[in-house]
Design a protein around this motif. Structure first.
Motif, PDB file in Angstrom:
ATOM      1  N   SER A  62       0.806  -1.219   0.000  1.00 62.10           N
ATOM      2  CA  SER A  62       0.000   0.000   0.000  1.00 62.10           C
ATOM      3  C   SER A  62       0.844   1.275   0.000  1.00 62.10           C
ATOM      4  O   SER A  62       0.328   2.350  -0.318  1.00 62.10           O
ATOM      5  CB  SER A  62      -0.929   0.012   1.221  1.00 62.10           C
ATOM      6  OG  SER A  62      -0.185  -0.077   2.419  1.00 62.10           O
ATOM      7  N   VAL A  63       2.119   1.172   0.354  1.00 62.20           N
ATOM      8  CA  VAL A  63       2.961   2.374   0.414  1.00 62.20           C
ATOM      9  C   VAL A  63       4.143   2.306  -0.548  1.00 62.20           C
ATOM     10  O   VAL A  63       4.869   3.298  -0.708  1.00 62.20           O
ATOM     11  CB  VAL A  63       3.488   2.619   1.840  1.00 62.20           C
ATOM     12  CG1 VAL A  63       2.339   2.645   2.837  1.00 62.20           C
ATOM     13  CG2 VAL A  63       4.530   1.584   2.247  1.00 62.20           C
ATOM     14  N   LYS A  64       4.315   1.180  -1.197  1.00 64.27           N
ATOM     15  CA  LYS A  64       5.456   1.002  -2.103  1.00 64.27           C
ATOM     16  C   LYS A  64       5.424   2.059  -3.195  1.00 64.27           C
ATOM     17  O   LYS A  64       4.377   2.314  -3.804  1.00 64.27           O
ATOM     18  CB  LYS A  64       5.411  -0.397  -2.696  1.00 64.27           C
ATOM     19  CG  LYS A  64       6.730  -0.915  -3.215  1.00 64.27           C
ATOM     20  CD  LYS A  64       6.612  -2.384  -3.603  1.00 64.27           C
ATOM     21  CE  LYS A  64       6.333  -3.259  -2.405  1.00 64.27           C
ATOM     22  NZ  LYS A  64       6.288  -4.699  -2.769  1.00 64.27           N
ATOM     23  N   GLY A  65       6.569   2.684  -3.411  1.00 62.55           N
ATOM     24  CA  GLY A  65       6.661   3.735  -4.418  1.00 62.55           C
ATOM     25  C   GLY A  65       6.332   5.117  -3.902  1.00 62.55           C
ATOM     26  O   GLY A  65       6.594   6.114  -4.585  1.00 62.55           O
ATOM     27  N   ARG A  66       5.757   5.204  -2.718  1.00 62.60           N
ATOM     28  CA  ARG A  66       5.402   6.510  -2.124  1.00 62.60           C
ATOM     29  C   ARG A  66       6.210   6.791  -0.867  1.00 62.60           C
ATOM     30  O   ARG A  66       6.533   7.945  -0.593  1.00 62.60           O
ATOM     31  CB  ARG A  66       3.912   6.541  -1.787  1.00 62.60           C
ATOM     32  CG  ARG A  66       3.003   6.356  -2.975  1.00 62.60           C
ATOM     33  CD  ARG A  66       1.539   6.579  -2.596  1.00 62.60           C
ATOM     34  NE  ARG A  66       1.053   5.651  -1.592  1.00 62.60           N
ATOM     35  CZ  ARG A  66       0.565   6.027  -0.404  1.00 62.60           C
ATOM     36  NH1 ARG A  66       0.492   7.299  -0.083  1.00 62.60           N
ATOM     37  NH2 ARG A  66       0.136   5.103   0.446  1.00 62.60           N
ATOM     38  N   PHE A  67       6.514   5.763  -0.096  1.00 62.16           N
ATOM     39  CA  PHE A  67       7.244   5.918   1.161  1.00 62.16           C
ATOM     40  C   PHE A  67       8.661   5.381   1.001  1.00 62.16           C
ATOM     41  O   PHE A  67       8.893   4.408   0.271  1.00 62.16           O
ATOM     42  CB  PHE A  67       6.561   5.143   2.280  1.00 62.16           C
ATOM     43  CG  PHE A  67       5.232   5.687   2.732  1.00 62.16           C
ATOM     44  CD1 PHE A  67       4.560   6.675   2.033  1.00 62.16           C
ATOM     45  CD2 PHE A  67       4.648   5.196   3.890  1.00 62.16           C
ATOM     46  CE1 PHE A  67       3.341   7.168   2.451  1.00 62.16           C
ATOM     47  CE2 PHE A  67       3.420   5.675   4.341  1.00 62.16           C
ATOM     48  CZ  PHE A  67       2.765   6.649   3.614  1.00 62.16           C
ATOM     49  N   THR A  68       9.576   5.997   1.720  1.00 60.47           N
ATOM     50  CA  THR A  68      10.966   5.538   1.735  1.00 60.47           C
ATOM     51  C   THR A  68      11.478   5.504   3.161  1.00 60.47           C
ATOM     52  O   THR A  68      11.416   6.511   3.872  1.00 60.47           O
ATOM     53  CB  THR A  68      11.865   6.462   0.905  1.00 60.47           C
ATOM     54  OG1 THR A  68      11.383   6.525  -0.452  1.00 60.47           O
ATOM     55  CG2 THR A  68      13.304   5.938   0.884  1.00 60.47           C
ATOM     56  N   ILE A  69      11.977   4.355   3.568  1.00 63.28           N
ATOM     57  CA  ILE A  69      12.580   4.216   4.896  1.00 63.28           C
ATOM     58  C   ILE A  69      14.096   4.328   4.748  1.00 63.28           C
ATOM     59  O   ILE A  69      14.685   3.827   3.785  1.00 63.28           O
ATOM     60  CB  ILE A  69      12.181   2.879   5.557  1.00 63.28           C
ATOM     61  CG1 ILE A  69      12.631   2.849   7.019  1.00 63.28           C
ATOM     62  CG2 ILE A  69      12.704   1.685   4.767  1.00 63.28           C
ATOM     63  CD1 ILE A  69      12.057   1.660   7.807  1.00 63.28           C
TER      64      ILE A  69
END
Length: 124
Positions: A62-69
């Motif tokens: 659901s967050v892949k491509g939008r969030f970065t850790i």
């Protein structure tokens, strides 16, 4: 290990926020670090995890491509950069530390220490 999350707030859909999680102690680099979130009335869910030296990262679909850790072991801090935020990203976000001999777990019970949470609210 004590964890202190910060950086939450209110943002419009499409906006960005960067969460930080500062850890106490000298053993930060021995932990995989994860982010989880819990929306009202829902179960806690995995968001992202980064391995001890930052070589491996995993994300929820659901967050892949939008969030970065990311992490800075010299500063004992892990970050979650959140872009293109959606109203469904609204939740309390928690950072957590995992001492297991893996490259990072998506399972909450694997984590040994948890921060207090920071609220992220995305308005439509």
């Amino acid at each position: 290990v004590q964890l202190q999350a910060s950086g939450g707030g209110l943002v419009q859909a499409g906006g960005s926020l960067r969460l930080s999680c500062a850890a106490s102690g000298r053993t930060f680099s021995t932990y995989n670090m994860g982010w989880f979130r819990q929306a009202p009335g829902k179960e806690r869910e995995f968001v992202a995890v980064i391995s001890r030296r930052g070589g491996s990262t995993y994300y929820a679909d659901s967050v892949k491509g939008r969030f970065t850790i990311s992490r800075d072991n010299a500063k004992n801090t892990v970050y979650l950069q959140m872009n293109s935020l959606k109203p469904e990203d609204t939740a309390v976000y928690y950072c957590a530390a995992d001492s297991s001999a893996t490259s990072g777990s998506r399972s909450g019970p694997m984590y040994d220490y948890w921060g207090q949470g920071t609220q992220v609210t995305v308005s439509s």
